[in-house]
Design a protein around this motif. Structure first.
Motif, short mmCIF file in Angstrom:
data_model
loop_
_atom_site.label_atom_id
_atom_site.label_comp_id
_atom_site.label_asym_id
_atom_site.label_seq_id
_atom_site.Cartn_x
_atom_site.Cartn_y
_atom_site.Cartn_z
N ARG A 173 0.85 -1.19 0.00
CA ARG A 173 0.00 0.00 0.00
C ARG A 173 0.89 1.24 0.00
NH1 ARG A 173 -5.29 -1.40 3.51
NH2 ARG A 173 -5.47 -3.51 2.76
N GLY A 174 1.61 1.42 -1.10
CA GLY A 174 2.61 2.48 -1.20
C GLY A 174 2.08 3.86 -1.50
N ARG B 178 -6.09 14.41 -1.84
CA ARG B 178 -4.73 14.97 -1.85
C ARG B 178 -3.76 13.82 -1.62
NH1 ARG B 178 -7.89 18.64 0.83
NH2 ARG B 178 -7.79 20.77 0.08
N LEU B 179 -2.82 13.64 -2.52
CA LEU B 179 -1.81 12.59 -2.36
C LEU B 179 -0.77 13.03 -1.34
CD1 LEU B 179 -1.15 11.49 -6.04
CD2 LEU B 179 -2.74 10.51 -4.38
N ILE B 180 -0.27 12.08 -0.60
CA ILE B 180 0.79 12.35 0.38
C ILE B 180 2.11 11.95 -0.26
CG2 ILE B 180 1.75 11.72 2.63
CD1 ILE B 180 -1.14 11.09 3.52
N PHE B 181 2.99 12.92 -0.45
CA PHE B 181 4.31 12.63 -1.01
C PHE B 181 5.25 12.07 0.04
CE2 PHE B 181 3.30 16.17 -4.12
CZ PHE B 181 2.98 15.30 -5.15
N GLN B 182 5.21 12.64 1.24
CA GLN B 182 6.11 12.23 2.31
C GLN B 182 5.43 12.51 3.64
OE1 GLN B 182 9.94 13.95 1.71
NE2 GLN B 182 10.97 12.46 2.99
#
Length: 178
Positions: free
Chosen positions: A67-68, A142-146
């Motif tokens: 689940r990356g 919203r995607l989480i980059f880090q």
């Protein structure tokens, strides 16, 4: 609103040490705070019963479990009625992709942290588990980059020792098995 619990300096020291290494044994913890192991056990038990210590958990890496991709979903629920809220919260908490759920003020009612395999899985989740329900008026993704973990709730005081790594399996710890 939850009421706070009266904590003395020994309780606070116990909490500071445990939050940084929940595998600390009662014997080690007692030596660090200057009380007998039985007293330490009693104090930790009281802190659990009073709800100060909520438990312990094992942190897993979602990416290593397939689940990356992680995202934050801002969700509006309409109408915003208690019976819909309860059902929505139960349903979202039961999803294996859900990592955290927050009830908010402002234009969005909820913020949901999810972990999925890829963008197709994220799209499936949003369409099948969120927008397919009539009470969900809007979802913004919203995607989480880090992501970074933040510091402990109780900052360490001078003289506290940092976590020391692995503990022997035979040692019993205040937080129990991880």
């Amino acid at each position: 609103m939850t009421e706070s619990v009266a904590l003395d300096p020994v309780d606070l020291r116990i909490l500071r040490l445990l939050q940084n290494d929940a595998r600390t044994t009662y014997r080690e913890l007692a030596a660090e705070v200057g009380v007998a192991p039985s007293t330490c056990l009693d104090r930790v038990t009281r802190l659990r019963r009073s709800g100060v210590i909520l438990g312990h958990r094992l942190a897993l890496d979602p990416a290593r479990l397939g689940r990356g991709l992680q995202a934050l979903l801002s969700v509006q629920v309409r109408p915003h009625r208690r019976e819909l809220i309860s059902t929505f919260v139960e349903r979202i908490r039961a999803l294996p992709e859900s990592r955290a759920l927050f009830h908010l003020t402002g234009p969005d009612d909820y913020l949901v942290h999810v972990a999925v395999a890829d963008t197709a899985d994220l799209q499936r989740l949003v369409v099948d588990e969120f927008t397919s329900h009539r009470e969900v008026a809007r979802v913004e993704t919203r995607l989480i980059f880090q992501q970074w973990e933040c510091g402990p709730l109780l900052p360490p005081v001078k003289g506290d020792r940092p976590g020391t790594g692995e503990r022997p399996a035979a040692d019993r710890s205040p937080a129990g098995d991880r």
